[in-house]
Design an enzyme around this catalytic site. Structure first.
Site, PDB file in Angstrom:
ATOM      1  N   HIS A  29      17.180  21.153   7.334  1.00 34.86           N
ATOM      2  CA  HIS A  29      18.528  21.248   6.756  1.00 34.86           C
ATOM      3  C   HIS A  29      18.728  22.621   6.105  1.00 34.86           C
ATOM      4  O   HIS A  29      19.771  23.252   6.281  1.00 34.86           O
ATOM      5  CB  HIS A  29      18.744  20.193   5.663  1.00 34.86           C
ATOM      6  N   LYS A  53      24.612   1.814   3.232  1.00 42.42           N
ATOM      7  CA  LYS A  53      23.173   2.083   3.329  1.00 42.42           C
ATOM      8  C   LYS A  53      22.560   2.181   1.944  1.00 42.42           C
ATOM      9  O   LYS A  53      23.201   2.674   1.014  1.00 42.42           O
ATOM     10  CB  LYS A  53      22.954   3.431   4.038  1.00 42.42           C
ATOM     11  N   SER A 140      14.677  13.357   8.151  1.00 43.27           N
ATOM     12  CA  SER A 140      14.580  12.699   6.841  1.00 43.27           C
ATOM     13  C   SER A 140      13.911  11.330   6.995  1.00 43.27           C
ATOM     14  O   SER A 140      13.130  10.912   6.138  1.00 43.27           O
ATOM     15  CB  SER A 140      15.976  12.520   6.239  1.00 43.27           C
TER      16      SER A 140
HETATM   17  O1  PNS Z   1      22.737  13.222   8.347  1.00 48.45           O
HETATM   18  P1  PNS Z   1      23.462  12.220   9.206  1.00 48.45           P
HETATM   19  O2  PNS Z   1      23.194  10.835   8.677  1.00 48.45           O
HETATM   20  O3  PNS Z   1      23.111  12.378  10.663  1.00 48.45           O
HETATM   21  O4  PNS Z   1      25.047  12.505   9.061  1.00 48.45           O
HETATM   22  C1  PNS Z   1      25.995  11.673   9.694  1.00 48.45           C
HETATM   23  C2  PNS Z   1      27.422  12.006   9.243  1.00 48.45           C
HETATM   24  C3  PNS Z   1      27.515  11.991   7.721  1.00 48.45           C
HETATM   25  C4  PNS Z   1      27.799  13.376   9.728  1.00 48.45           C
HETATM   26  C5  PNS Z   1      28.379  10.959   9.869  1.00 48.45           C
HETATM   27  O5  PNS Z   1      27.887   9.671   9.625  1.00 48.45           O
HETATM   28  C6  PNS Z   1      29.807  11.040   9.347  1.00 48.45           C
HETATM   29  O6  PNS Z   1      30.509  11.985   9.599  1.00 48.45           O
HETATM   30  N1  PNS Z   1      30.239  10.001   8.586  1.00 48.45           N
HETATM   31  C7  PNS Z   1      31.540   9.972   7.970  1.00 48.45           C
HETATM   32  C8  PNS Z   1      32.416   8.866   8.558  1.00 48.45           C
HETATM   33  C9  PNS Z   1      33.152   9.363   9.787  1.00 48.45           C
HETATM   34  O7  PNS Z   1      33.933  10.276   9.743  1.00 48.45           O
HETATM   35  N2  PNS Z   1      32.875   8.688  10.911  1.00 48.45           N
HETATM   36  C10 PNS Z   1      33.443   9.047  12.177  1.00 48.45           C
HETATM   37  C11 PNS Z   1      32.676  10.175  12.830  1.00 48.45           C
HETATM   38  S1  PNS Z   1      32.658   9.878  14.482  1.00 48.45           S
END
Ligand code: PNS
Length: 171
Positions: A29, A53, A140
């Site tokens: 990251h 979560k 992670s």
């Molecule tokens: O570190 P991660 O867990 O891979 O990050 C995932 C993240 C936070 C980028 C994704 O879950 C996200 O954007 N969540 C916000 C909700 C959202 O907008 N969902 C639609 C995206 S397709």
């Protein structure tokens, strides 16, 4: 040429959001944040507040670790968000979403998210950076597994994160 407007004109600042769970922050990251901060005028590292979560670290703890590890990068802001990423990006006037890709296994999910996000907000372009090879195997989830099983993760995470992990698991 497509009709999207993420292209940078001389008078347009590139404001990027680098979203994620960061539970915990890894050296992968950090590499992405350092590289993103060189590309963007302003980079917002946005921690997802996910009520579905049960995280290892609270959002506040993750923000503190991120702030500590990125303090030298003056154009980096640490923030958190809930709800849709594209709505958060719009609120922050961000024109770019930054994501890292490690291996082909990341591709499918990232493609799906990028396409959905583009449908919902075409003016926000997703930009991918390939993870540096020395970090391409770090996640992670694996860090948490190793630490839970008593392993040493100090080579995979910043020192402050390693310290907090030690405290959490009392070693
Ligand atoms: O570190 P991660 O867990 O891979 O990050 C995932 C993240 C936070 C980028 C994704 O879950 C996200 O954007 N969540 C916000 C909700 C959202 O907008 N969902 C639609 C995206 S397709």
């Amino acid at each position: 040429m497509s009709g999207t407007s993420a292209r940078k004109s001389p008078d347009r600042r590139l404001v990027a959001v680098y979203p994620g769970s960061f539970d915990p922050l890894t050296n992968g990251h950090l590499d992405m944040i350092a590289r993103g901060s060189r590309l963007a005028d302003h980079l917002i590292v946005a921690i997802l507040r996910n009520t579905q979560k049960q995280p290892l670290f609270s959002v506040e703890e993750r923000a503190a670790m991120l702030k500590g590890a990125t303090s030298a990068l003056t154009n980096v802001e640490i923030d958190s968000f809930e709800g849709l990423l594209v709505e958060y990006a719009a609120k922050k006037s961000a024109n770019v979403i930054l994501r890292g890709v490690r291996a082909i296994s990341d591709y499918e999910t990232e493609l799906q998210m990028a396409l959905l996000n583009r449908r919902m907000r075409p003016e926000t372009e997703t930009i991918f950076l390939m993870a540096a090879e020395e970090f391409s195997f770090i996640s992670s989830r694996m860090i948490k597994e190793i630490v839970t099983l008593g392993g040493d993760v100090s080579q995979f995470v910043p020192p402050s994160v390693a310290e907090r992990l030690c405290t959490k698991f009392r070693r």
